[in-house]
Design a protein around this motif. Sequence first.
Motif, mmCIF file in Angstrom:
data_model
loop_
_atom_site.group_PDB
_atom_site.id
_atom_site.type_symbol
_atom_site.label_atom_id
_atom_site.label_comp_id
_atom_site.label_asym_id
_atom_site.label_seq_id
_atom_site.Cartn_x
_atom_site.Cartn_y
_atom_site.Cartn_z
ATOM 1 N N ASN A 18 39.098 39.544 50.469
ATOM 2 C CA ASN A 18 37.844 39.320 49.737
ATOM 3 C C ASN A 18 37.796 37.960 49.040
ATOM 4 O O ASN A 18 36.845 37.659 48.316
ATOM 5 C CB ASN A 18 37.585 40.445 48.727
ATOM 6 N N GLY A 20 39.537 36.865 46.579
ATOM 7 C CA GLY A 20 39.727 36.898 45.139
ATOM 8 C C GLY A 20 41.095 36.497 44.649
ATOM 9 O O GLY A 20 41.329 36.446 43.441
ATOM 10 N N GLY A 56 41.442 41.008 36.517
ATOM 11 C CA GLY A 56 40.905 42.257 37.025
ATOM 12 C C GLY A 56 39.780 42.009 38.018
ATOM 13 O O GLY A 56 39.241 40.907 38.115
ATOM 14 N N GLY A 57 39.443 43.050 38.772
ATOM 15 C CA GLY A 57 38.362 42.927 39.745
ATOM 16 C C GLY A 57 38.528 43.916 40.872
ATOM 17 O O GLY A 57 39.385 44.808 40.833
ATOM 18 N N SER A 58 37.721 43.754 41.904
ATOM 19 C CA SER A 58 37.709 44.683 43.031
ATOM 20 C C SER A 58 38.807 44.362 44.033
ATOM 21 O O SER A 58 39.101 43.183 44.291
ATOM 22 C CB SER A 58 36.354 44.630 43.743
ATOM 23 N N ASP A 103 39.120 49.343 42.040
ATOM 24 C CA ASP A 103 39.034 48.246 41.076
ATOM 25 C C ASP A 103 40.313 48.209 40.250
ATOM 26 O O ASP A 103 40.949 49.237 40.019
ATOM 27 C CB ASP A 103 37.837 48.428 40.135
ATOM 28 N N ARG A 105 42.236 46.834 36.614
ATOM 29 C CA ARG A 105 42.120 46.320 35.253
ATOM 30 C C ARG A 105 43.513 45.982 34.742
ATOM 31 O O ARG A 105 44.413 46.813 34.779
ATOM 32 C CB ARG A 105 41.469 47.364 34.332
#
Length: 200
Positions: A18, A20, A56-58, A103, A105
């Motif tokens: 993705n 990220g 943090g994120g997907s 997700d 965190r």
Amino acid sequence: MGDDVLRWSAYRSMPWKNGGGMTREVASGTVQAPPASAGPADGYDWRVSVADVDAGGSFSSFPGIDRVITLVEGDGMVLTVDGTPQRVEPLNPFAFSGDAVTDCRLESGAVRDMNVMTRRGRATGQVQMVTVAAAQGAELTCAAGETLLVMATSEGVTVGGPGGRETVLGRLDCVRHEGPAALSLRGDGTVAEIRITAAR
């Protein structure tokens, strides 16, 4: 078959699916799976990698893939998998589906995690943490048709293989073995025992 020694300094870096973050590929491969099962469209039935998670994120979506994630550096994180939160503690493998909406965190800063991914219906993966103590060492047996990877999550572990060959592992170095054999572990430290087998 013989052993492959895989060094942290030589792992190939690549962006997450993705975009990220970044991951380092430790090893990947295919298995002798039932003829009726679909082959790997992207070239592998299993893959082991180490990812740096700075925020943090997907998580990326991996349909048809089973995942086991193990925190190898950092104090912990919370994964929310299809709406259910799960705290992932250091050196405590956590299995989940790559199909799930996931997700992350971070609670205490950046972390580094080891990922084992296997293609459902073709391969299965198991991860277990093994503590190696100087007083007794440890032994891991690899069965026929199985791929065994031993990744050091600390300094101070030596892996002995067939023929008396010994390999000193640095942190996040790995030994990969295929075929029947017994691997001995000595020193003081912790390793991840990763087993890949063909699905039945």
